[in-house]
Design a protein around this motif. Sequence first.
Motif, PDB file in Angstrom:
ATOM      1  N   HIS A  28     -28.659  -3.087  25.138  1.00  0.00           N
ATOM      2  CA  HIS A  28     -28.354  -4.360  24.477  1.00  0.00           C
ATOM      3  C   HIS A  28     -29.406  -5.418  24.801  1.00  0.00           C
ATOM      4  CE1 HIS A  28     -24.763  -7.138  23.195  1.00  0.00           C
ATOM      5  NE2 HIS A  28     -25.799  -7.244  22.402  1.00  0.00           N
ATOM      6  N   HIS A  80     -28.096 -14.144  22.008  1.00  0.00           N
ATOM      7  CA  HIS A  80     -28.011 -13.177  23.114  1.00  0.00           C
ATOM      8  C   HIS A  80     -28.295 -13.824  24.451  1.00  0.00           C
ATOM      9  CE1 HIS A  80     -27.858 -10.150  19.919  1.00  0.00           C
ATOM     10  NE2 HIS A  80     -27.225  -9.420  20.826  1.00  0.00           N
ATOM     11  N   TRP A 129     -19.882 -13.133  16.023  1.00  0.00           N
ATOM     12  CA  TRP A 129     -19.719 -13.784  17.316  1.00  0.00           C
ATOM     13  C   TRP A 129     -18.446 -14.622  17.339  1.00  0.00           C
ATOM     14  CZ3 TRP A 129     -23.670 -13.086  20.946  1.00  0.00           C
ATOM     15  CH2 TRP A 129     -24.813 -12.440  20.460  1.00  0.00           C
ATOM     16  N   ASP A 162     -20.313 -11.683  22.017  1.00  0.00           N
ATOM     17  CA  ASP A 162     -20.939 -10.858  20.980  1.00  0.00           C
ATOM     18  C   ASP A 162     -19.926  -9.798  20.560  1.00  0.00           C
ATOM     19  OD1 ASP A 162     -22.537  -9.079  19.533  1.00  0.00           O
ATOM     20  OD2 ASP A 162     -24.184  -9.083  20.989  1.00  0.00           O
ATOM     21  N   HIS A 166     -22.587  -2.922  18.755  1.00  0.00           N
ATOM     22  CA  HIS A 166     -23.534  -2.516  19.805  1.00  0.00           C
ATOM     23  C   HIS A 166     -23.185  -3.162  21.151  1.00  0.00           C
ATOM     24  CE1 HIS A 166     -26.424  -6.030  18.537  1.00  0.00           C
ATOM     25  NE2 HIS A 166     -25.756  -6.402  19.613  1.00  0.00           N
TER      26      HIS A 166
HETATM   27 FE   FE2 Z   1     -25.751  -8.103  20.493  1.00  0.00          FE
END
Ligand code: FE2
Length: 198
Positions: A28, A80, A129, A162, A166
Amino acid sequence: MAFTQAPLPFDFNALEPYGMKAETFEYHYGKHHKAYVDNLNKLVEGKDLADKSLEEVIQISFKDPSLTGVFNNAAQVWNHTFFWNSLKPAGGGTPSGDLAAKINKDFGSFDKFKEEFSNAAATQFGSGWAWLIDDHGTLKVTKTPNAENPLAHGQKALLTLDVWEHAYYIDFRNARPAFIKNFLDQLVNWDFVAENLG
Ligand SMILES: [Fe+2]
């Protein structure tokens, strides 16, 4: 000047006792997040945008349909970094002080906040998100699709999760609700949220 990837604020294996494996961060942080930084640098190379701050690039590109690719990568770089800072080993639990008082005032109770946040994170269809934001003085929970974020909407982000697949597939497979619960129970960095509230 090229945009750079901020260092992860903890070791890759620091959250292993709290439900998130080093492998998650190898992919990630090491692959997904890095790819957004690399793509952004390629897209703005030789352009005026390359000399702007990341925040400026996000705000400019969000309003310009010809810059969708720039927006997606710039916002994902920012999102991120903000997400890593939203996590800490042995986090979670309840906030304290002014932040706790503000949450109680604007949501009714901390449990009500948790319910709203969990619901937003669980119901964001597909990638996106969940956020706790300060919307001109009032705390609110929001959710955004794909790369979109509060900054693009002129709001101040305080906390994020998040919910792209993933983010949780290595640790929780398809069980997004378990990932959300684990985040609230033992990962939220309330010190970071309090700093953002100011
Ligand atoms: Fe992500």
